[in-house]
Structure formats: structure tokens, C-alpha cells
Design a protein around this motif. Structure first.
Motif, short mmCIF file in Angstrom:
data_model
loop_
_atom_site.label_atom_id
_atom_site.label_comp_id
_atom_site.label_asym_id
_atom_site.label_seq_id
_atom_site.Cartn_x
_atom_site.Cartn_y
_atom_site.Cartn_z
N LEU A 30 0.80 -1.24 0.00
CA LEU A 30 0.00 0.00 0.00
C LEU A 30 0.83 1.29 0.00
N PRO A 31 1.78 1.48 0.92
CA PRO A 31 2.48 2.77 0.96
C PRO A 31 3.22 3.08 -0.34
N GLU A 35 2.33 6.13 -3.08
CA GLU A 35 3.34 7.13 -3.47
C GLU A 35 3.56 7.13 -4.97
N ASP A 63 -10.85 1.11 0.58
CA ASP A 63 -11.10 2.25 1.48
C ASP A 63 -9.79 2.75 2.08
N GLU A 64 -8.96 1.80 2.52
CA GLU A 64 -7.70 2.19 3.17
C GLU A 64 -6.73 2.81 2.17
N MET A 67 -8.10 6.31 1.41
CA MET A 67 -7.92 7.21 2.56
C MET A 67 -6.46 7.64 2.68
N LEU A 68 -5.54 6.71 2.53
CA LEU A 68 -4.12 7.07 2.61
C LEU A 68 -3.75 8.03 1.48
N ASP A 70 -5.74 10.10 -0.18
CA ASP A 70 -6.36 11.42 0.04
C ASP A 70 -5.69 12.16 1.19
N PHE A 71 -5.30 11.39 2.21
CA PHE A 71 -4.62 12.03 3.35
C PHE A 71 -3.29 12.63 2.91
N LEU A 72 -2.52 11.87 2.14
CA LEU A 72 -1.23 12.40 1.68
C LEU A 72 -1.42 13.62 0.79
N TYR B 69 -7.76 12.34 10.72
CA TYR B 69 -8.25 12.58 9.35
C TYR B 69 -9.17 11.43 8.92
N ARG B 73 -13.28 11.62 8.28
CA ARG B 73 -13.84 11.31 6.96
C ARG B 73 -14.80 10.13 7.06
N SER B 112 9.03 2.97 0.50
CA SER B 112 8.24 4.20 0.55
C SER B 112 8.88 5.06 1.65
N THR B 116 4.95 7.47 5.30
CA THR B 116 3.81 6.90 4.55
C THR B 116 3.52 5.50 5.07
N TRP B 117 4.59 4.74 5.28
CA TRP B 117 4.42 3.38 5.85
C TRP B 117 3.72 3.47 7.20
N ILE B 123 -4.13 4.58 9.57
CA ILE B 123 -5.37 4.61 8.78
C ILE B 123 -6.07 3.26 8.85
N LEU B 127 -9.81 3.03 10.33
CA LEU B 127 -10.96 2.57 9.54
C LEU B 127 -11.54 1.27 10.09
#
Lengths: 91, 249
Positions: A30-31, A35, A63-64, A67-68, A70-72, B69, B73, B112, B116-117, B123, B127
Motif C-alpha cells: 500500500l504505501p 506514493e 477504502d484504506e 484514505m491514505l 487522500d490524506f497524503l 483525518y 472522513r 516508501s 507513509t508506511w 489509517i 478505519l
């Protein structure tokens, strides 16, 4: 309950692949994937096809991811990638 | 709950305990955070003493920002969300994320930014917590009940518009039902019903069943593969069926 259920079911069935990554693998990627999308330097749909295929099937991972991302995007004051950090590459 | 593991206290209990004891300290503002390289984050979080304490406090500030955040949301978006203390929940999520990060620090591959990680943990925690809040008053046992009118309702919904299309839809739905009844396990039918029809989050079903997100995903994947192959074996292309149901009559 209506034909929307059948539509969603068929969307998922038609998008099914023989091999799909798990939620854990998705979380690990994901991360870097977020990016890459934000860097907008590669066609992420092609480069990260298994990741996005999973997102198409799994609402909670999607979703996750969103969300990540949009947050970044919402954090312009985030410090830039500090010197010495490795370049981001597709997972 | 993380995807693969539940957060648990760090093996070196002193590390988590030292951090826990600092929770009363006012959080560090994110505008004053010290920029760090990925390797500096890992090194300082693994160090002892004041260096580690400062890194932990700053990381917690980052995590809290992400958790707040996500909860704000999610709270606005989830229709079943109850009134709950978002800020307290955000603090808890940041704390749980911090513990999980310390537990998995050795897994960080550096592909990354470290932040971010780290955000991905906060998050995820936020969630999962938001979905738990949103669904805690819903009886999944009732939704998992496969008997009843849900199948018949779908069938009746195919009867409108163009007669030929209606007939093709009805035939397709009959075949789908037949495959589901004959070739899928009860567990697979239940999972498809509550996740696809009722839109129950996958992690909520996993929690209800005492299972894991990976296991429920695999159950669904196996069910989808079976449905796809059985439909194809009977001459139905799932993409054409999708067109049949998604285009207006």
C-alpha cells in the motif's frame, strides 16, 4: 435487495483472476503504491496490476488505499522525502 | 485490527511501557517535527533513551494526525455511524498503530517514505475502528441467514422492461442461483450474500466469524473462481452477463 446485487456479483466474478494477492500482501504494498500514484510517473494500472485487481475485489482495502492517498494529498506541508531515502519503486 | 496481525505489546516491553508512560505529555505539533530519513527513523526508534523517546513522541504526532483525518472522513461517510468520541478513538488508534509499528519495524523495507508506511497503520486502525462502530448494532447472524426472500426478491427484480432482456436476465439469474446452490459451500454463499448484497465490511465478517481478513478474502476468491468457471463451462461469459444486468432495460 435488487438486481444491483447481481450486477455487483458479476462485476466481481468477471474481474476474478486465478491468482490474487491477499489483504496482507495488499497492505504491505500500500504505501509504495500510493506514493507511485501520487508521483504520477508511471501507469500504475499496468505497473501495479495485481494490487489494483485486489482493490477492485476488496472494499476494505480499497477504502484504506483511498484514505491514505487522500490524506497524503491533503498534507502539502508534509516534509519532502529526506535526503538518503531510497527512490520509490513498484512493489 | 491490522490486516495480518493484531497489534500487540512490543516484545521489549520496556519500549512500549516507556512510551505509554509519556501519553500524558501534550502531543508534539506536526509543524515542529524534525525531518528524518528512513534510516534515521528506524535507527532512532530502535535506540534507547531520549533519542528514542523524542522519535516516539514525534511519530505519535504523525499517527494521530492520520487517525484523526481518517476517522473524521469515515464518520461523515458511514451511514450507520453512531456518535462516538472521535478524538479519544483517534488517540487509541494512534497508540495501537505505534505499538504495531514498533512490533514490525524490522519489516520496513524502505520502498516508501517511513512516514507513509507509518500512516498506513494509523489509517488501517482508524478505519477498522470506524467500521466496528458503524456495524456494532447490526446483527450479522440475521444477515447471514440464507433462508428467506432475498433470492426471490432478486428474481422478481429481473421482471421489467424489454421482454427478451427480462427473459435472458431471468435465465442468467436461474443459472447463477443453481451454481451457487450446487457448487458453493454454505459459508461461501453466506460470505457472498453479506459482503456483496448487504455490503458488510470484510473485516467485520472476519471478526464475527473469529477468522481473519485473509481467510475471508480467500473464501470469497474461491467462490468467485468457482462461479466464473462454472458459468463459462455452461456457455455464459461473465462480462456479457454483466452487460445484461448493468445496462438499462
Amino acid at each position: 435487495m435488487n438486481s444491483r446485487f447481481i450486477e455487483r456479483l458479476l462485476q466481481q466474478v468477471s474481474g476474478t483472476e486465478a491468482h490474487e494477492i491477499s489483504c496482507s500482501e495488499c497492505f504491505e504494498r500500500l504505501p509504495a503504491c500510493v506514493e507511485l500514484e501520487l508521483a504520477d510517473t508511471v501507469d500504475v494500472g499496468t505497473a501495479l496490476a495485481p494490487f489494483f485487481q485486489h482493490l477492485g475485489q476488496c472494499g476494505v482495502c480499497r477504502d484504506e488505499y483511498e484514505m491514505l492517498r487522500d490524506f497524503l494529498r491533503s498534507q502539502p506541508e508534509d516534509p519532502p522525502l529526506a535526503p538518503g531515502s531510497p527512490p520509490v519503486s513498484p512493489a | 485490527m491490522l490486516v495480518s496481525r493484531r497489534p500487540r505489546p512490543h516484545r521489549e516491553s520496556g519500549r512500549a511501557a516507556r512510551y505509554t508512560s509519556s501519553r500524558g505529555i501534550p502531543p508534539v505539533g506536526t509543524d515542529t517535527l524534525k525531518p528524518r530519513t528512513n534510516s534515521e527513523w528506524v535507527r532512532e526508534l530502535s535506540a534507547g533513551g531520549e533519542t528514542q523517546a523524542a522519535a516516539l513522541e514525534e511519530l505519535r504526532a504523525y499517527l494521530l494526525r492520520a487517525a484523526r483525518y481518517a476517522l473524521a472522513r469515515a464518520h461523515g461517510r458511514l451511514t450507520r455511524a453512531s456518535a462516538f468520541d472521535l478524538d479519544q478513538l483517534a488517540q487509541d488508534c494512534a497508540q495501537n498503530a505505534l505499538i504495531a509499528i514498533l512490533d514490525r519495524l524490522a519489516d520496513f523495507r524502505g520502498d516508501s517514505r517511513f512516514t507513509t508506511w507509518a500512516y498506513s497503520f494509523a489509517i488501517n486502525m482508524a478505519l477498522v475502528a470506524a467500521r466496528r462502530e458503524s456495524w456494532k448494532k447490526v446483527s450479522l447472524d440475521a444477515l447471514l441467514e440464507l433462508r428467506g426472500p432475498w433470492g426471490r426478491r432478486i428474481e422478481s427484480d429481473t421482471r421489467f422492461g424489454d421482454p427478451e432482456r427480462t427473459s435472458r436476465r431471468a435465465e442468467a439469474w436461474r443459472v447463477i442461483q443453481e451454481i451457487m446452490d450446487r457448487d458453493l459451500s454454505e459459508r461461501q454463499r453466506q460470505a457472498l450474500k453479506v459482503i456483496v448484497a448487504d455490503e458488510v465490511p470484510l473485516d467485520e465478517l472476519a471478526r464475527h466469524w473469529g477468522s481473519t481478513r485473509n481467510a475471508v478474502y480467500k473464501l470469497l476468491h474461491d467462490a468467485r473462481r468457482k462461479l466464473k468457471s462454472r458459468l463459462e463451462a455452461r456457455g455464459f461469459d461473465p462480462r456479457e452477463l454483466l452487460d445484461l444486468f448493468s445496462k438499462p432495460t
